[in-house]
Design an enzyme around this catalytic site. Structure first.
Site, PDB file in Angstrom:
ATOM      1  CB  CYS A 182      35.168  50.355  35.346  1.00  0.00           C
ATOM      2  SG  CYS A 182      33.695  51.392  35.408  1.00  0.00           S
ATOM      3  CB  CYS A 187      29.190  52.601  41.749  1.00  0.00           C
ATOM      4  SG  CYS A 187      30.736  51.687  41.531  1.00  0.00           S
ATOM      5  CD  GLU A 192      33.510  34.682  36.703  1.00  0.00           C
ATOM      6  OE1 GLU A 192      32.508  34.518  35.997  1.00  0.00           O
ATOM      7  OE2 GLU A 192      34.498  33.928  36.688  1.00  0.00           O
ATOM      8  N   GLY A 227      42.067  36.398  34.638  1.00  0.00           N
ATOM      9  CA  GLY A 227      42.833  37.376  33.868  1.00  0.00           C
ATOM     10  C   GLY A 227      44.182  37.681  34.488  1.00  0.00           C
TER      11      GLY A 227
END
Length: 1257
Positions: free
Chosen positions: A60, A95, A1188, A1009
């Site tokens: 990210c 993190c 996941e 996604g």
């Protein structure tokens, strides 16, 4: 990084700091370097920035600037640091995405070669040599499997670094002697230039504290409301930093930072004989784990001592080491001992108001004197200790007779506690078992801890008191040595086709921007004209009626513009049971009641304190699953799946075992907290919303409903998100709607940014779970019947709890074929903030119950758990409990591959051999299989769209419905577009995700996604390429630019919408059958740990993961996802513990109390492999979604710990079938390793006191 001229050494000192704690006034004379200052994508990248990006050390990107600056500061001090120095430098950074391995690898490219490397000087390392069997590719393939090429990195040239500004150097060499005064609205900062001026100021302002590092005072002022109108800064007083070495001890200036103290002690230890350095060694041991490097760089020795925190790591050692405090005032000098009276704050033993601490004298230890320090915290670094201790013993020369004894504990009272009376009674005793037994009895009597003590964990802390004493006894008796192992370079395997970017380890598109700090997140958007700030007012009661809200005082404050309440919402105030802003009643602590709008965030937060809300408490108040069951308080009907005949099967088995499993909740702890910027336009009620979310369409719909305006007037923009993990699916819509109401009412842009404490208080997290199981099996370990009932703590509103319950039940069987099953699940309604989606969506909690059943069966059969797992695993094409057919072939391949790669059989024997030889330390090993179902259980949630434009210069703009959360979805989409259009990735660009370009999108979640949006991008590109076919056929030798120019001239549309209708998925709960998931991801993890039975601490020796990724779109990104998910799962099962007060207030609301894994928690050896030659025709290019699945594999660490605990309990003749509780914190592990110390502690009747915290599972 802060750089200062050291007046003592006359050298420039570079050090990393925690920016939010550094007062701007303290930087007089200092040079400050930020990540933007060392390099930029616009000019020249620093090698550190380049390497962390190209080593795939960013996801990210929100934490990347901090990582870069920590390593940059290290390189400024050590051009070729050791791996140990690298680990230390990063110990204070957090993190949540990467799993740290890739970050470490980028730093290791600067490190000196390992001293034990057999290929030193060759440019290669023995650790890089791959074992014959370790390649994850087809055996015939000769494709390189490295994720990055070191030879591409630019070299580090120290001559090109920023110099210390000459003007600051001149200032340092000729310091300003006058007093500097900085005046603020409420606070005055005074920085005297001489020691005499400081003493005069302290005499004039005796209540004014001295501030150096601000690591104690700063948090107290921010979080606890402490206020000091005058602050004195002694930073320019060189006399307070002097270090003196004498023949009998060491005097260290009070202004020396803890990092400097660490270096000073290390130097003295290297110069002096060992017998003189016992106290110094104990201090150095604790300094290595005290906070992180950035805090140690700031915090001063004097500040640490004077703060006298009950959890101080150094004060107990200094107290037993007979340290002396040298004090100064205008009246002269004075010495006082740093003893229990000083630490307790007794006036007779304390500083006078006008005195300051000049230095600390620490005497050398003597021959026959031993000093040791102990601490136990939730994790190794960045964690306050549960209990710590300093212990010193002096023997009569040549004997084991105690001449002097001193013991001090931290964490067991309001101050450091000395066991002085106990020590006095033990003088003259011999150092033997009899003395130990007496010492334990005396110390437990003297160092008492009430059952209601703050921080809870009372029995654990009492046990640590005597466990530390026993460890001290053993260390002195045997003069144990401590060995430190280095972190091992992990072996990484990957696919890497050569013909196009798909399958290649392409760097994250934003990697370089992450590394330079130029990546723009939501709150980096510059302040817009007339912008206002919003702060939220939350409930302080768990269940109450709102009698009145008085905000008159708040509105009287300067710069406060308005207070937004439910009455201001022109449309719908959320759902019937889930209001945006509370009306009449609150259902939990942290529920949003109203919002303050002001010209600055400071004013808005000050106004919150002025709002007076009157409540009337309501009954019942329910926090725990147990209470919810008792009150029949549920959010939705029971979900149930059943196959076979449970009752009949239980009658025919050899044995039956019943048990309970408790799994705690988890905070998302994304690095970027919830935030939104709403900008109202001047016409047509249009709004631009910049929001950190996984589901901009949901934000758009909620705002539309709240404002009662059409969806087409609202545009949501998502550039990138600083981590989501499910926590930014539903919640951002609430904050977006509240901010939008404020924007419409005031006519001004509104910025709402939650700080960490509010984010954790309001948003909820992973559902805690209570599971009960009954398992019937044959003596050979074959399971014939399994009945599992699960309850999850849903919080006060439904949110995603029904879906989580459904997914939990659907996934409970994991990898096992059991003919007779019954799974039931309920979501409990409690007076806690609503829990919500979280990576894994019920699977990590529920499947822990299933695997605990397997472990219990193994214990009863006297067989190893891995044998029971293999015996009961799916073996052939079969149907799940919900009648969905699948083939377990890939699962079995993962299992066998992991057994082989991890050398499981031989290591199992080594573990057993170790356990036979060690009583107080035990090893454990576990191998866990996983069948993880990907996707939503509904076809409509699998659709996706994309919009691709080709411009006349040949450049391509790609837009799709997925959101960049750090998982590299934009990078993968450009790889897909590059392959389909047959153009280099440099031609392609993604700007942002916007509801104006791709409407009606589905949340970026459920691991699909890249799957579904990739199909949409593929479709759009194929449409465009088909339109270009005639032109390409006509001019096959032409360039891409030629073809695009010709297409434009021939009026061929160069814009296309791509669409994917979605995977078919459905579930009929009435019939208990369906095809709810498009496909499965299979994986296996093997982990080995070593536990300390006396403290409950554990270290992770090794982890091997084999994951079925099929044909990875980007192996670097996918391996990063697996590693990051594994480490996050490991946190869920070992360190991340949510604690609530009996009134329902979340205690663990910051990184101080809530412990996510740090770099020191990564397994010493960490190997991740992608299963070779695996195919699936269903997905784009046979790839699989891996966002996941790795989460549950973190449970391999949990079960390895349980394996070690079971070994300890067997040796102690304790029952093996103890209740399984996650996380396996040091408290849980220590108390499970029952022994004479756990038995000797006093235990309180729960009815006689009010506990500090309550278990909500």
């Amino acid at each position: 990084m802060v750089s200062k001229h050291d007046p003592v050494s006359k050298k420039i000192r570079h050090f990393s700091v925690t920016a939010c704690l550094v007062p701007i006034c303290s930087l007089y004379g200092a040079a400050v370097t930020t990540v933007e200052g060392i390099g930029s994508i616009k000019t020249r990248l620093h090698p550190m920035q380049e390497r962390i990006a190209k080593s795939h050390g960013t996801q990210c990107g929100f934490c990347t600037p901090g990582m870069v600056m920590s390593m940059y500061a290290l390189l400024r001090n050590h051009l070729h640091p050791s791996e140990e120095q690298l680990m230390e430098a990063l110990g204070g950074n957090l993190c949540r995405c990467t799993g740290y391995r890739s970050i470490l690898e980028s730093g290791k490219t600067f490190c000196m070669e390992s001293a034990d490397c057999h290929q030193k000087g060759t440019g290669k390392c023995c650790k890089d040599q791959r074992e014959n069997h370790s390649s994850s590719l087809d055996r015939k393939s000769d494709i390189c499997t490295e994720l990055f090429a070191k030879e591409e990195f630019q070299p580090l040239d120290p001559t090109q670094e920023l110099i210390f500004p000459p003007e600051l150097l001149r200032m340092a060499e000729n310091p300003e002697k006058g007093t500097l005064t900085f005046y603020g609205e409420r606070v005055t900062w005074i920085s005297p230039g001489t020691l005499q001026d400081l003493l005069e100021l302290k005499s004039k302002h005796p209540e004014a504290p001295l501030v150096l590092g601000n690591t104690s005072l700063g948090p107290a002022m921010k979080s606890q409301g402490h206020f000091h109108p005058i602050l004195l800064s002694p930073a320019r007083i060189s006399e307070l930093s002097v270090v003196m070495k004498t023949s009998d001890g060491l005097t260290i200036g009070a202004a020396c930072s803890l990092a400097q103290v660490k270096d000073i002690l290390a130097e003295s230890i290297s110069e002096l004989p060992e017998e003189k350095t016992q106290t110094y060694r104990a201090l150095l041991k604790h300094l290595r784990s005290l906070a992180g490097q950035q805090i140690r760089n700031m915090a001063s020795l004097g500040g640490h001592i004077i703060s006298r925190h009950c959890y101080s790591d150094l004060n107990p050692i200094l107290a037993v080491g007979n340290a002396t405090l040298n004090l100064l005032s205008e009246e002269g000098t004075r010495q006082i001992p740093l003893n229990e009276h000083f630490l307790a704050g007794l006036a007779s033993a304390d500083l006078k108001p006008e005195e300051i601490l000049e230095s600390v004298y620490i005497p050398h230890s003597r021959k026959w004197e031993f000093v040791f320090a102990f601490r136990q915290a939730q994790c190794l670094q960045n964690a306050l200790p549960d209990v710590n201790a300093g212990m010193r013993v002096l023997f009569k020369e040549g004997t084991d007779t105690i001449e002097d004894l001193s013991i001090a504990y931290g964490g067991v009272g309001t101050a450091t506690v000395s066991a002085h009376k106990s020590c006095q009674q033990l003088l003259g005793r011999h150092w033997n078992e009899l003395m130990l037994d007496e010492a334990c009895r005396l110390v437990l009597d003297e160092v008492s801890l009430p059952g209601s003590a703050p921080g809870g964990k009372v029995e654990f802390k009492r046990t640590l008191v005597v466990s530390f004493l026993f460890k001290f006894y053993l260390k002195v008796l045997k003069e144990l040595k401590i060995l430190v192992k280095q972190f091992s370079v992990p072996k990484v395997d990957s696919h890497q086709p050569l013909r196009d970017p798909v399958g290649r380890p392409i760097m994250h598109l934003s990697g370089l921007k992450h590394a330079t700090g130029e990546a723009i997140f939501c709150d980096d958007i510059p302040r817009v004209d007339k912008e206002l700030f919003m702060a939220l007012v939350t409930s302080t009661r768990a269940h109450a009626k709102i009698i009145s809200i008085d905000f008159s005082e708040a509105l009287e404050l300067p710069e406060v513009v308005d207070v937004i309440t439910a009455k201001d919402i022109p449309g719908t105030n959320g759902g019937e049971d889930d209001k945006l802003l509370a009306v009449d009643e609150v259902l939990c602590v942290g529920q949003v009641i109203c919002a303050v709008v002001a010209e600055t965030d400071i004013q808005a937060k000050q106004a919150i304190e002025k709002i007076k809300i009157t409540y009337e408490d309501l009954e019942p108040v329910i926090f725990t699953i147990e209470d919810a069951i008792k009150h029949n308080s549920f959010l939705c009907p029971e979900k149930k799946l059943e196959q076979g005949n449970i009752k009949e099967a239980f009658e025919k088995v050899d044995q039956i075992v019943e048990g309970e499993v408790h799994v705690g909740g988890q905070e998302h702890f994304y690095m970027e907290t919830q935030r939104v910027l709403v900008i109202p336009k001047t016409e047509d009620k249009e709004l631009d919303i910049y929001v950190s979310t996984q589901d901009p369409a949901h934000v758009q719909k909620t705002v539309s409903s709240a404002l009662n305006i059409p969806i087409n007037r609202i545009t949501c923009h998502v550039k990138r998100v600083g981590g989501g993990f499910g926590g930014k699916v539903g919640r951002p819509s609430v904050f977006g709607a509240i901010a939008a109401v404020g924007a419409v009412k005031t006519g001004h842009p509104i910025r709402l940014v939650l700080d960490r404490e509010d984010d954790m208080l309001i948003t909820g997290g992973r559902h805690p779970l209570f599971g009960k199981y009954k398992v019937g099996f044959m003596n050979n370990g074959r399971i014939k019947a399994l009945d599992i009932e699960c309850y999850i703590n849903g919080g006060c509103t439904l949110d995603d709890s029904e879906l989580v319950t459904e997914f939990l039940i659907l996934k409970l069987e994991n990898s096992y074929k059991i003919r007779n099953l019954r799974f039931r699940g309920r979501a409990c309604m409690t007076n806690l903030p609503s829990n919500t989606a979280f990576r894994g969506f019920g699977f990590p909690q529920g499947t822990l119950v299933t695997e605990s059943c397997i472990t219990a069966v193994a214990a009863k059969c006297g067989l190893p758990p891995e044998m029971i797992r293999e015996k009961n695993m799916y073996k052939t094409v079969d149907k799940t409990i919900y009648k969905q057919a699948f083939s377990p072939e890939t699962l079995i391949r993962c299992w066998n591959e992991c057994l082989e790669r991890s050398s499981f059989s031989s290591r199992r024997m080594q573990v057993e051999e170790f356990n036979k030889k060690n009583y107080w330390k035990k090893k454990g090993i576990a191998i866990i299989p996983m069948k993880f179902s990907v996707g939503f259980a509904a076809t409509s949630f699998h659709q996706a769209a994309a919009l691709v434009h080709i411009y006349t210069d040949g450049s391509v703009l790609v837009t799709h419905g997925g959101n960049e959360l750090g998982q590299g979805i934009h990078t993968k989409m450009l790889q897909v577009a590059s392959r389909e259009l047959k153009v280099p990735m440099s031609y392609l660009h993604i700007c942002e995700t916007s509801t104006a370009t791709v409407p009606n999108t589905i949340a970026t979640a459920a691991s699909i996604g890249a799957d579904v949006n990739g199909r949409a991008v593929q479709n759009a590109c194929q449409i465009l390429l088909k339109r270009l076919e005639p032109i390409i056929k006509k001019n096959p030798e032409g360039t891409w630019e030629n073809w695009i120019e010709a297409a434009f001239e021939q009026r061929i549309s160069l814009s296309a919408t791509g669409y994917f209708r979605g995977y078919k998925a459905f579930m009929d709960w009435e019939k208990g059958e369906g095809d709810p998931f498009p496909y499965y991801v299979y994986g296996v993890a093997c982990s080995e740990v070593e536990i300390d039975c006396l403290t409950g601490a554990h270290k992770k020796t090794r982890t091997d993961i084999v994951m079925d990724a099929c044909c990875s779109l980007n192996p670097a990104i996918d391996i990063g996802q697996i590693e990051g998910a594994f480490i996050q799962g490991m946190g869920l099962y070992t360190t991340e513990e949510l604690q609530y007060s009996p009134e329902g207030v979340l205690y663990s609301r910051s990184s101080d109390e809530y412990k996510i894994p740090t770099i020191t928690d990564v397994p010493e050896e960490f190997n991740v492999s992608l299963l070779p030659s695996s195919q699936t025709p269903l997905t784009i290019y046979s790839s699989k979604g891996l966002g996941e699945s790795g989460m549950f594999l973190g449970s391999s660490v949990f079960f390895a710990i349980m394996d070690a605990v079971a070994a300890a309990r067997r040796e102690r003749d304790a029952a093996e079938d103890f209740t399984v509780k996650s996380p396996a914190t040091p408290e849980q592990v220590r108390m499970a390793c029952a022994d004479r110390f756990t038995e000797m502690i006093p235990r309180d009747d729960p009815k006689t006191f009010k506990p500090w915290s309550i278990p909500i599972v």
